[in-house]
Motif scaffolding. Structure first.
Motif, PDB file in Angstrom:
ATOM      1  N   ARG A  85       0.836  -1.208   0.000  1.00 23.70           N
ATOM      2  CA  ARG A  85       0.000   0.000   0.000  1.00 23.70           C
ATOM      3  C   ARG A  85       0.866   1.251   0.000  1.00 23.70           C
ATOM      4  O   ARG A  85       0.579   2.212  -0.724  1.00 23.70           O
ATOM      5  N   PHE A  89       1.822   4.185  -3.179  1.00 21.80           N
ATOM      6  CA  PHE A  89       1.752   5.639  -3.020  1.00 21.80           C
ATOM      7  C   PHE A  89       3.023   6.302  -3.531  1.00 21.80           C
ATOM      8  O   PHE A  89       2.979   7.339  -4.215  1.00 21.80           O
ATOM      9  N   LEU A 418      -3.235   7.112  -9.993  1.00 23.00           N
ATOM     10  CA  LEU A 418      -4.041   7.578  -8.857  1.00 23.00           C
ATOM     11  C   LEU A 418      -5.343   6.800  -8.763  1.00 23.00           C
ATOM     12  O   LEU A 418      -5.751   6.371  -7.683  1.00 23.00           O
ATOM     13  N   THR A 422      -5.482   3.731  -6.021  1.00 28.67           N
ATOM     14  CA  THR A 422      -6.507   3.917  -4.984  1.00 28.67           C
ATOM     15  C   THR A 422      -7.471   2.741  -4.954  1.00 28.67           C
ATOM     16  O   THR A 422      -7.809   2.215  -3.886  1.00 28.67           O
TER      17      THR A 422
END
Length: 472
Positions: A85, A89, A418, A422
């Motif tokens: 995770r 990012f 993105l 996400t």
């Protein structure tokens, strides 16, 4: 309203001042570029996972060392979700940085290259790739956190990245080839790039196992430096009478005005809508590609528990199947059966949609290979759509429109990670295949868009009539 007329080849030559001569081969440059990038790609991903585990999440080095292993073990299984995770990012932020400058530059470079040449649009990005590869090597030797890795992307971004390289290469091919041979030549460049991916993927794991990450990244940086030097020395400019340009000459708003005026002019038989819808389909396809790109390795680690070696073999097989699928598509479907660019692009999108459906339902390793088999024509779409645009627009507009396509597609590495990251981060524990469901829906919409353009062209008397602008 003007009737659609075919611009004679000689007139097109005058428009763009073509210079067909020896030294117009860029296939080797593409092969070497993708070889270097695919050789180091997965090793860099593992390095980011390790640095995230150690420097951000504060786990012990011994505990995190399995992230660097060529052969994945279950030792870090309990850390995978947490580390992935955060690493996603980091990679998403890097993608944003790599997309901003190329997106802006693409708006200027189409008109700029008509006066100052195509070669800068090819050698500048190669210089940026070489410099970034060297900075990645330095990063691997300095024990710092994953956020420092983002800075290595600055030269790549400022030099134009893949967006500028794509604009330059497709414009170059449009300059040095005839209409009849253009699609095949553009696809040859794509095959060379695919060959580099196959070679790099197959070599990645054994080289990493033999010499370690630092020497592997040194090899990648050396390949990138050689590619830049070779191309800069041996590639001839495709246009004659070019004027030496400077960095200050690029940032001229008149260049954007010229590009916008030519790209959005009304043209007969919904000509403007035809090329804009094709550009939309190409951009959506690129959106899916950039969204999936950095997640497939993480997906196979999480759902199928693959090792790095298993993934690199799969990547090589996937690319190899796409390579042979492309050959079949060009030589049989287009060469023998004379299927034109747009219908074949629709076939390519159907192939991609079938792949994503198979991967959505994957519960075993062979399902991934089934998806790769279904996707054999997937790689054709980018070349076919650009080839179509280069054939139906006047020669002096082609590069401007290709630059517009690149500018829009430059936003894909900015937006797609993105959205996809996400979604993947939110569903990795419950439905990690949700990214493939999204991809399937987008590609189905691309098929619909191609159908719309085929409907617009139903009255065309020849496959590639040049869409001249209507008078004001």
């Amino acid at each position: 309203m003007l009737d659609e007329t075919v611009v004679p080849e000689s007139e097109s030559d005058v428009m763009v001042r073509r210079a067909r001569r020896p030294g117009s081969t860029i296939e080797l440059s593409f092969f070497m570029t993708t070889l270097g990038l695919s050789l180091t790609g997965v090793a860099i991903s593992n390095l980011i996972l390790y640095r995230t585990c150690v420097h951000v999440l504060r786990h012990g080095r011994a505990e995190c060392s399995s992230f660097l292993a060529v052969d994945k073990t279950n030792d870090t299984q309990y850390l995978e979700k947490e580390v992935q995770r955060y690493a996603i990012f980091v990679n998403s932020t890097k993608s944003v940085l790599e997309s901003l400058a190329p997106a802006v530059l693409s708006l200027f470079l189409g008109s700029w290259s008509d006066r100052h040449g195509r070669k800068p649009l090819i050698v500048w990005p190669l210089f940026g790739i070489a410099t970034t590869s060297m900075l990645v090597l330095i990063y691997s030797m300095v024990d710092v956190g994953p956020w420092w890795f983002i800075l290595t992307s600055v030269p790549y971004s400022l030099a134009g990245g893949v967006a500028t390289l794509s604009t330059g290469s497709y414009s170059y091919m449009s300059d040095v080839t005839s209409t009849e041979k253009r699609t095949a030549r553009m696809f040859t460049v794509q095959l060379a790039a695919s060959g580099g991916v196959v070679a790099g993927s197959l070599l990645s794991a054994p080289v990493l196992r033999a010499v370690g990450a630092v020497y592997l990244l040194l090899a990648g940086a050396s390949v990138a430096a050689f590619t830049y030097a070779f191309t800069n020395v041996f590639l001839n400019e495709s246009l004659t009478g070019v004027v030496q340009g400077s960095m200050t000459s690029i940032m001229d708003l008149q260049l954007v005005t010229d590009m916008s005026r030519e790209c959005f002019r009304r043209r007969p038989n919904n000509g403007r809508a035809q090329v804009l819808v094709v550009a939309a389909a190409s951009s959506l396809s690129a959106f899916v590609t950039f969204g999936i790109m950095n997640l497939e390795y993480l997906y196979t680690r999480e759902k199928l528990h693959w090792t790095l070696s298993e993934f690199t073999v799969y990547s090589a097989v996937n690319t190899l199947l796409s390579f042979f699928g492309g050959l079949i598509g060009m030589s049989v479907l287009q060469g023998l059966f004379k299927i034109s660019d747009l219908p074949l692009a629709a076939v390519a999108f159907v192939s991609a949609a079938a792949e994503y459906v198979a991967k959505t339902l994957a519960v075993d390793s062979w399902h991934m290979y089934l998806g790769a088999s279904l996707a054999i024509f997937k790689g054709l779409s980018a070349s076919l759509l650009r080839s179509f645009v280069s054939k139906v627009l006047p020669a002096d507009v082609v590069t401007k429109f290709l630059a517009l396509m690149s500018a829009v597609e430059s936003l894909c590495p900015l937006l797609a990670p993105l959205v996809y990251s996400t979604l993947y981060g939110a569903t990795v524990s419950t439905a990690p295949a949700s990214v493939y469901v999204l991809s399937t829906g987008i590609i189905v919409f691309c098929i619909v868009l191609i159908g719309v353009v085929l409907y617009f062209r139903r009255h065309a008397t020849t496959p590639y009539e040049v869409l001249q602008p209507e008078p004001f």
